[in-house]
Design a protein around this motif. Structure first.
Motif, PDB file in Angstrom:
ATOM      1  N   SER A   1      -2.267  10.618   3.934  1.00 50.90           N
ATOM      2  CA  SER A   1      -2.142  11.233   5.254  1.00 50.90           C
ATOM      3  C   SER A   1      -2.652  10.215   6.271  1.00 50.90           C
ATOM      4  O   SER A   1      -3.037   9.101   5.922  1.00 50.90           O
ATOM      5  N   LEU A   2      -2.670  10.622   7.505  1.00 55.38           N
ATOM      6  CA  LEU A   2      -3.164   9.735   8.562  1.00 55.38           C
ATOM      7  C   LEU A   2      -4.637   9.992   8.869  1.00 55.38           C
ATOM      8  O   LEU A   2      -5.171   9.471   9.841  1.00 55.38           O
ATOM      9  N   TYR A   3      -5.298  10.748   8.022  1.00 50.21           N
ATOM     10  CA  TYR A   3      -6.719  11.031   8.203  1.00 50.21           C
ATOM     11  C   TYR A   3      -7.520   9.734   8.198  1.00 50.21           C
ATOM     12  O   TYR A   3      -7.366   8.897   7.325  1.00 50.21           O
ATOM     13  N   ASN A   4      -8.352   9.582   9.218  1.00 53.45           N
ATOM     14  CA  ASN A   4      -9.276   8.456   9.296  1.00 53.45           C
ATOM     15  C   ASN A   4      -8.575   7.097   9.389  1.00 53.45           C
ATOM     16  O   ASN A   4      -9.152   6.087   9.009  1.00 53.45           O
ATOM     17  N   GLN A   5      -7.345   7.075   9.850  1.00 55.97           N
ATOM     18  CA  GLN A   5      -6.610   5.824   9.997  1.00 55.97           C
ATOM     19  C   GLN A   5      -6.770   5.291  11.424  1.00 55.97           C
ATOM     20  O   GLN A   5      -6.919   6.071  12.368  1.00 55.97           O
ATOM     21  N   PRO A   6      -6.697   3.990  11.602  1.00 57.47           N
ATOM     22  CA  PRO A   6      -6.786   3.431  12.950  1.00 57.47           C
ATOM     23  C   PRO A   6      -5.572   3.835  13.788  1.00 57.47           C
ATOM     24  O   PRO A   6      -4.477   4.086  13.269  1.00 57.47           O
TER      25      PRO A   6
ATOM     26  N   SER B   1       0.811  -1.207   0.000  1.00 55.14           N
ATOM     27  CA  SER B   1       0.000   0.000   0.000  1.00 55.14           C
ATOM     28  C   SER B   1       0.846   1.260   0.000  1.00 55.14           C
ATOM     29  O   SER B   1       0.565   2.200  -0.731  1.00 55.14           O
ATOM     30  N   ILE B   2       1.882   1.296   0.783  1.00 57.84           N
ATOM     31  CA  ILE B   2       2.754   2.466   0.804  1.00 57.84           C
ATOM     32  C   ILE B   2       3.523   2.568  -0.502  1.00 57.84           C
ATOM     33  O   ILE B   2       3.706   3.655  -1.040  1.00 57.84           O
ATOM     34  N   LEU B   3       3.976   1.445  -1.037  1.00 54.34           N
ATOM     35  CA  LEU B   3       4.717   1.468  -2.291  1.00 54.34           C
ATOM     36  C   LEU B   3       3.900   2.123  -3.395  1.00 54.34           C
ATOM     37  O   LEU B   3       4.384   2.982  -4.123  1.00 54.34           O
ATOM     38  N   ALA B   4       2.647   1.765  -3.507  1.00 51.90           N
ATOM     39  CA  ALA B   4       1.803   2.350  -4.541  1.00 51.90           C
ATOM     40  C   ALA B   4       1.637   3.851  -4.329  1.00 51.90           C
ATOM     41  O   ALA B   4       1.685   4.628  -5.285  1.00 51.90           O
ATOM     42  N   ALA B   5       1.453   4.269  -3.098  1.00 52.29           N
ATOM     43  CA  ALA B   5       1.312   5.699  -2.816  1.00 52.29           C
ATOM     44  C   ALA B   5       2.589   6.457  -3.152  1.00 52.29           C
ATOM     45  O   ALA B   5       2.537   7.554  -3.713  1.00 52.29           O
ATOM     46  N   ILE B   6       3.715   5.889  -2.823  1.00 50.01           N
ATOM     47  CA  ILE B   6       4.987   6.541  -3.115  1.00 50.01           C
ATOM     48  C   ILE B   6       5.197   6.633  -4.616  1.00 50.01           C
ATOM     49  O   ILE B   6       5.664   7.651  -5.129  1.00 50.01           O
ATOM     50  N   LEU B   7       4.849   5.595  -5.338  1.00 44.23           N
ATOM     51  CA  LEU B   7       4.986   5.643  -6.791  1.00 44.23           C
ATOM     52  C   LEU B   7       4.115   6.738  -7.379  1.00 44.23           C
ATOM     53  O   LEU B   7       4.545   7.474  -8.268  1.00 44.23           O
ATOM     54  N   LEU B   8       2.893   6.875  -6.886  1.00 44.42           N
ATOM     55  CA  LEU B   8       2.036   7.962  -7.347  1.00 44.42           C
ATOM     56  C   LEU B   8       2.651   9.306  -7.007  1.00 44.42           C
ATOM     57  O   LEU B   8       2.665  10.231  -7.802  1.00 44.42           O
ATOM     58  N   PHE B   9       3.190   9.392  -5.816  1.00 47.29           N
ATOM     59  CA  PHE B   9       3.788  10.625  -5.321  1.00 47.29           C
ATOM     60  C   PHE B   9       4.978  11.045  -6.173  1.00 47.29           C
ATOM     61  O   PHE B   9       5.120  12.196  -6.533  1.00 47.29           O
ATOM     62  N   THR B  10       5.809  10.112  -6.543  1.00 43.65           N
ATOM     63  CA  THR B  10       7.025  10.459  -7.259  1.00 43.65           C
ATOM     64  C   THR B  10       6.833  10.549  -8.763  1.00 43.65           C
ATOM     65  O   THR B  10       7.620  11.189  -9.435  1.00 43.65           O
TER      66      THR B  10
ATOM     67  N   ASN C   1       1.473  20.926   8.617  1.00 41.98           N
ATOM     68  CA  ASN C   1       0.321  20.686   9.493  1.00 41.98           C
ATOM     69  C   ASN C   1      -0.820  19.980   8.763  1.00 41.98           C
ATOM     70  O   ASN C   1      -1.988  20.275   8.981  1.00 41.98           O
ATOM     71  N   LEU C   2      -0.467  19.053   7.877  1.00 39.18           N
ATOM     72  CA  LEU C   2      -1.460  18.331   7.086  1.00 39.18           C
ATOM     73  C   LEU C   2      -1.455  16.830   7.345  1.00 39.18           C
ATOM     74  O   LEU C   2      -2.115  16.083   6.631  1.00 39.18           O
ATOM     75  N   LEU C   3      -0.735  16.398   8.341  1.00 38.52           N
ATOM     76  CA  LEU C   3      -0.588  14.974   8.603  1.00 38.52           C
ATOM     77  C   LEU C   3      -1.931  14.274   8.847  1.00 38.52           C
ATOM     78  O   LEU C   3      -2.093  13.107   8.538  1.00 38.52           O
ATOM     79  N   TYR C   4      -2.903  15.002   9.356  1.00 35.44           N
ATOM     80  CA  TYR C   4      -4.216  14.422   9.651  1.00 35.44           C
ATOM     81  C   TYR C   4      -5.320  15.023   8.773  1.00 35.44           C
ATOM     82  O   TYR C   4      -6.490  14.931   9.096  1.00 35.44           O
ATOM     83  N   SER C   5      -4.942  15.636   7.676  1.00 34.67           N
ATOM     84  CA  SER C   5      -5.912  16.284   6.789  1.00 34.67           C
ATOM     85  C   SER C   5      -6.505  15.295   5.795  1.00 34.67           C
ATOM     86  O   SER C   5      -5.804  14.430   5.281  1.00 34.67           O
ATOM     87  N   PRO C   6      -7.772  15.478   5.475  1.00 35.25           N
ATOM     88  CA  PRO C   6      -8.372  14.630   4.434  1.00 35.25           C
ATOM     89  C   PRO C   6      -7.796  14.989   3.064  1.00 35.25           C
ATOM     90  O   PRO C   6      -7.266  16.086   2.862  1.00 35.25           O
ATOM     91  N   PHE C   7      -7.925  14.059   2.147  1.00 30.33           N
ATOM     92  CA  PHE C   7      -7.397  14.268   0.804  1.00 30.33           C
ATOM     93  C   PHE C   7      -8.205  13.458  -0.190  1.00 30.33           C
ATOM     94  O   PHE C   7      -8.909  12.519   0.173  1.00 30.33           O
ATOM     95  N   VAL C   8      -8.120  13.857  -1.432  1.00 36.53           N
ATOM     96  CA  VAL C   8      -8.684  13.090  -2.548  1.00 36.53           C
ATOM     97  C   VAL C   8      -7.624  13.063  -3.628  1.00 36.53           C
ATOM     98  O   VAL C   8      -6.672  13.845  -3.615  1.00 36.53           O
ATOM     99  N   GLU C   9      -7.807  12.162  -4.557  1.00 36.43           N
ATOM    100  CA  GLU C   9      -6.930  12.132  -5.713  1.00 36.43           C
ATOM    101  C   GLU C   9      -7.706  12.673  -6.899  1.00 36.43           C
ATOM    102  O   GLU C   9      -8.898  12.387  -7.051  1.00 36.43           O
ATOM    103  N   ILE C  10      -7.024  13.465  -7.704  1.00 38.16           N
ATOM    104  CA  ILE C  10      -7.656  13.972  -8.915  1.00 38.16           C
ATOM    105  C   ILE C  10      -6.735  13.723 -10.103  1.00 38.16           C
ATOM    106  O   ILE C  10      -5.514  13.730  -9.975  1.00 38.16           O
TER     107      ILE C  10
END
Length: 174
Positions: free
Chosen positions: A46-51, A10-19, A88-97
């Motif tokens: 982000s950590l929004y809505n994570q356990p 899961s993190i790998l995919a996010a990092i690939l999108l990020f980079t 200060n966005l570590l807990y902010s919601p996000f969407v992908e566009i």
């Protein structure tokens, strides 16, 4: 403990999108972007809505890992973590566009703006051949990451709601 043990693919995919996202704007400038709401089977931004267990694991890793000698995967993850924390966005919601028909970026939003978007459900949009077009004034954070300083519009229009993978379970934004 390596981050691979915490999040694996899961993190790998996010990092690939990020980079791989193309967003090369000067720091501290704003730009109006427009793109289609994009649904991915994996949403890490982000950590929004994570356990609590995930949040604690990420904090423990980021705060205690010796960054010397880490592989590029871990370094990219820590860069993203540090950037979100400093903004200060570590807990902010996000969407992908999806912008420019080929780039997918992570758009960080205020809770109020996020509430205007999360009401749209992927399958409902697919069933009626609609998509959501988001227009926002944004601040560049890092490649593939922008902050919505002002949400200009959220419109349901005719079109195809795209998704990353139709075979994996894709959840709506909550």
């Amino acid at each position: 403990m390596k981050i691979h043990n915490l999040f694996s693919a899961s993190i790998l995919a996010a990092i690939l999108l990020f980079t791989t996202s193309s967003c090369n704007h000067p720091k501290n400038t704003t730009q109006i972007i427009e793109g289609d709401l994009y649904f991915n089977w994996l949403r890490i931004g982000s950590l929004y809505n994570q356990p609590d267990s995930i949040i604690q694991g990420v904090h423990n890793y980021a705060d205690t890992v010796n960054r010397n000698g880490l592989d590029s995967f871990d370094l990219r993850f820590l860069f993203m973590y540090d950037k979100l924390k400093s903004e200060n966005l570590l807990y902010s919601p996000f969407v992908e566009i999806k912008v420019n028909n080929d780039s997918i970026i992570t758009l960080y939003l205020s809770k109020n703006d996020y509430d205007k978007i999360k009401v749209y459900h992927r399958q409902d949009l697919i069933d009626i051949n609609k998509k959501i077009v988001i227009k926002a004034e944004t601040k560049f954070l890092a490649p593939g990451m922008v902050y919505c300083s002002k949400l200009l519009s959220v419109e349901k229009v005719d079109g195809i709601t795209e998704q990353r993978d139709s075979k994996l379970k894709i959840e709506d934004y909550y």
